[in-house]
Design a protein around this motif. Sequence first.
Motif, PDB file in Angstrom:
ATOM      1  N   LYS A 141       0.812  -1.221   0.000  1.00  0.00           N
ATOM      2  CA  LYS A 141       0.000   0.000   0.000  1.00  0.00           C
ATOM      3  C   LYS A 141       0.845   1.271   0.000  1.00  0.00           C
ATOM      4  CE  LYS A 141      -4.068   1.865   2.309  1.00  0.00           C
ATOM      5  NZ  LYS A 141      -5.025   1.672   3.388  1.00  0.00           N
ATOM      6  N   TYR A 142       2.015   1.264   0.653  1.00  0.00           N
ATOM      7  CA  TYR A 142       2.840   2.469   0.764  1.00  0.00           C
ATOM      8  C   TYR A 142       4.284   2.325   0.282  1.00  0.00           C
ATOM      9  CZ  TYR A 142      -0.993   4.027   3.704  1.00  0.00           C
ATOM     10  OH  TYR A 142      -2.230   4.372   4.162  1.00  0.00           O
ATOM     11  N   ILE A 143       4.851   1.131   0.358  1.00  0.00           N
ATOM     12  CA  ILE A 143       6.272   0.918   0.076  1.00  0.00           C
ATOM     13  C   ILE A 143       6.451   0.252  -1.284  1.00  0.00           C
ATOM     14  CG2 ILE A 143       8.389  -0.226   0.863  1.00  0.00           C
ATOM     15  CD1 ILE A 143       7.355   2.018   2.721  1.00  0.00           C
ATOM     16  N   ASP A 144       7.464   0.703  -2.032  1.00  0.00           N
ATOM     17  CA  ASP A 144       7.806   0.131  -3.334  1.00  0.00           C
ATOM     18  C   ASP A 144       9.324  -0.038  -3.377  1.00  0.00           C
ATOM     19  OD1 ASP A 144       8.300  -0.437  -6.026  1.00  0.00           O
ATOM     20  OD2 ASP A 144       6.769   0.944  -6.735  1.00  0.00           O
ATOM     21  N   ILE A 145       9.777  -1.278  -3.544  1.00  0.00           N
ATOM     22  CA  ILE A 145      11.196  -1.596  -3.631  1.00  0.00           C
ATOM     23  C   ILE A 145      11.423  -2.313  -4.950  1.00  0.00           C
ATOM     24  CG2 ILE A 145      13.117  -2.870  -2.588  1.00  0.00           C
ATOM     25  CD1 ILE A 145      11.501  -2.758   0.065  1.00  0.00           C
ATOM     26  N   SER A 146      12.355  -1.813  -5.755  1.00  0.00           N
ATOM     27  CA  SER A 146      12.590  -2.454  -7.042  1.00  0.00           C
ATOM     28  C   SER A 146      14.065  -2.429  -7.417  1.00  0.00           C
ATOM     29  CB  SER A 146      11.770  -1.776  -8.141  1.00  0.00           C
ATOM     30  OG  SER A 146      12.163  -0.431  -8.308  1.00  0.00           O
ATOM     31  N   VAL A 147      14.418  -3.337  -8.314  1.00  0.00           N
ATOM     32  CA  VAL A 147      15.745  -3.412  -8.913  1.00  0.00           C
ATOM     33  C   VAL A 147      15.534  -3.348 -10.415  1.00  0.00           C
ATOM     34  CG1 VAL A 147      17.782  -4.851  -9.262  1.00  0.00           C
ATOM     35  CG2 VAL A 147      16.667  -4.803  -7.037  1.00  0.00           C
ATOM     36  N   ARG A 148      16.360  -2.534 -11.076  1.00  0.00           N
ATOM     37  CA  ARG A 148      16.203  -2.405 -12.524  1.00  0.00           C
ATOM     38  C   ARG A 148      17.565  -2.323 -13.197  1.00  0.00           C
ATOM     39  NH1 ARG A 148      15.479   2.591 -10.558  1.00  0.00           N
ATOM     40  NH2 ARG A 148      16.696   4.268 -11.484  1.00  0.00           N
TER      41      ARG A 148
END
Length: 171
Positions: free
Chosen positions: A142-149
């Motif tokens: 709902k609030y946190i977004d963690i990504s690797v690109r």
Amino acid sequence: MRKLQFICLAAFAFLYSNTTFAQENEATNYDQGFRLGFGVNGGIPTDNDYRWSLGGDVRLQYDLSKRTSLTLTTGFTNLFMKDQNGVEVKDLGFIPAKAGFKAFVWEDQFYVLGEVGAGFAVTNGYDDTTFLWAPGIGYANKYIDISVRYEDYNKFNTNQVALRLAYGFKL
């Protein structure tokens, strides 16, 4: 390099087509809307000219369904240069402008994302614009977004693997 681009494109196309058919019934029951996210990015360039990168971004996301979204991302990224044979070289700062597609593929929290756009050099006398593309994977709640690109900058003669930590909310 071309092989990696082809593999990323093929994986993205497969995952997109795989999730499209499953969304037909639930799209009518889902409240479409916008989300806004603010992120911090850090990366490791894969060539020898740059040491590391640091940046911030703002991402506007429009949820088409519970599992698919369109994105617009901009911000600022700085690529920190290594000294070249004892000569100090100026860092490269640029503004990325990207459009993308996000598809949630597992438990409505793990996703794949593909973005394309341009990077506009704005610091230290650099005056160039590059095409950029960035496939990635991530986790969002709902609030946190963690990504690797993986992010490729054609005219800047580099690419990087970057981590994004972001806080987002529904508008």
